[in-house]
Design a protein around this motif. Structure first.
Motif, PDB file in Angstrom:
ATOM      1  N   GLN A  19       0.830  -1.206   0.000  1.00 17.42           N
ATOM      2  CA  GLN A  19       0.000   0.000   0.000  1.00 17.42           C
ATOM      3  C   GLN A  19       0.868   1.261   0.000  1.00 17.42           C
ATOM      4  OE1 GLN A  19      -2.850   0.141   3.200  1.00 17.42           O
ATOM      5  NE2 GLN A  19      -3.511   2.204   2.691  1.00 17.42           N
ATOM      6  N   LEU A  20       1.901   1.280   0.824  1.00 14.25           N
ATOM      7  CA  LEU A  20       2.784   2.446   0.889  1.00 14.25           C
ATOM      8  C   LEU A  20       3.465   2.714  -0.455  1.00 14.25           C
ATOM      9  CD1 LEU A  20       4.470   1.790   4.345  1.00 14.25           C
ATOM     10  CD2 LEU A  20       2.912   3.676   3.785  1.00 14.25           C
ATOM     11  N   PRO A 102      11.365  -3.587  13.302  1.00 16.12           N
ATOM     12  CA  PRO A 102      10.275  -2.765  12.762  1.00 16.12           C
ATOM     13  C   PRO A 102      10.848  -1.482  12.158  1.00 16.12           C
ATOM     14  CG  PRO A 102      10.347  -2.575  15.139  1.00 16.12           C
ATOM     15  CD  PRO A 102      11.393  -3.584  14.759  1.00 16.12           C
ATOM     16  N   PHE A 103      10.139  -0.950  11.161  1.00 16.40           N
ATOM     17  CA  PHE A 103      10.660   0.212  10.451  1.00 16.40           C
ATOM     18  C   PHE A 103       9.674   1.358  10.486  1.00 16.40           C
ATOM     19  CE2 PHE A 103       9.061  -2.972   7.424  1.00 16.40           C
ATOM     20  CZ  PHE A 103       7.948  -2.313   6.917  1.00 16.40           C
ATOM     21  N   ASP A 104      10.219   2.553  10.289  1.00 14.37           N
ATOM     22  CA  ASP A 104       9.415   3.755  10.134  1.00 14.37           C
ATOM     23  C   ASP A 104       8.881   3.760   8.700  1.00 14.37           C
ATOM     24  OD1 ASP A 104       8.853   6.704  11.129  1.00 14.37           O
ATOM     25  OD2 ASP A 104       9.601   6.826   9.061  1.00 14.37           O
ATOM     26  N   LEU A 105       7.605   4.018   8.533  1.00 14.53           N
ATOM     27  CA  LEU A 105       6.967   3.953   7.218  1.00 14.53           C
ATOM     28  C   LEU A 105       7.590   4.927   6.223  1.00 14.53           C
ATOM     29  CD1 LEU A 105       3.236   3.582   8.330  1.00 14.53           C
ATOM     30  CD2 LEU A 105       4.947   1.796   7.920  1.00 14.53           C
ATOM     31  N   GLY A 111      13.676   4.736   1.332  1.00  7.38           N
ATOM     32  CA  GLY A 111      14.656   3.741   0.907  1.00  7.38           C
ATOM     33  C   GLY A 111      14.311   3.134  -0.437  1.00  7.38           C
ATOM     34  N   VAL A 112      13.045   2.829  -0.634  1.00  9.13           N
ATOM     35  CA  VAL A 112      12.595   2.274  -1.918  1.00  9.13           C
ATOM     36  C   VAL A 112      12.808   3.310  -3.022  1.00  9.13           C
ATOM     37  CG1 VAL A 112      10.534   1.566  -3.213  1.00  9.13           C
ATOM     38  CG2 VAL A 112      10.986   0.596  -0.943  1.00  9.13           C
ATOM     39  N   GLU A 113      12.423   4.538  -2.766  1.00  9.37           N
ATOM     40  CA  GLU A 113      12.590   5.604  -3.770  1.00  9.37           C
ATOM     41  C   GLU A 113      14.066   5.807  -4.119  1.00  9.37           C
ATOM     42  OE1 GLU A 113      10.371   6.965  -5.561  1.00  9.37           O
ATOM     43  OE2 GLU A 113       8.503   6.722  -4.465  1.00  9.37           O
TER      44      GLU A 113
END
Length: 122
Positions: A19-20, A102-105, A111-113
């Motif tokens: 979703q993110l 756990p990660f910050d959204l 990171g993906v970008e």
């Protein structure tokens, strides 16, 4: 718009991460383990990035990377892991980036970008 394959055995994480990444403007395909992801790629899916959990049943992140290498498939990986030393897990699979669970959204999306912004000459 990039195509991102998200691979994680936890359905809640799979749904949240997907979703993110979709909200960030990218097309997303999902798989619940490395074997399913590999089947999708062998079936013609060509993602620009694979967001990969390392510890999964059936085929984990290390096995998935080995299978990709065996097939000479060079698709950048972004690793998600709860390992004590996430940089080590990321290094094991030559990942373009990683994040600790756990990660910050916002950190996940950033990171993906960042990985998508790096040209992939395949």
């Amino acid at each position: 718009m990039a195509c991102v394959l998200v691979v994680d055995d936890d359905p809640l994480i799979l749904r949240l991460v997907s979703q993110l990444i979709e909200e960030a403007g990218h097309a997303v395909t999902t798989a619940s383990d490395g074997r399913i992801a590999l089947e999708q790629i062998e079936g013609g899916l060509r993602p620009d990035l694979i967001v990969l959990d390392m510890r999964m049943p059936v085929m984990d992140g290390w096995g998935f990377h080995a299978a990709m290498t065996e097939r000479a498939l060079d698709i950048p990986l972004f690793v998600m892991t709860a390992a004590q030393h996430p940089e080590r897990s990321a290094g094991d699979v030559d990942a373009a980036g990683f994040i600790s669970k756990p990660f910050d959204l916002d950190d996940l999306v950033a990171g993906v970008e960042a990985c998508l912004a790096v040209p992939n000459d395949v």
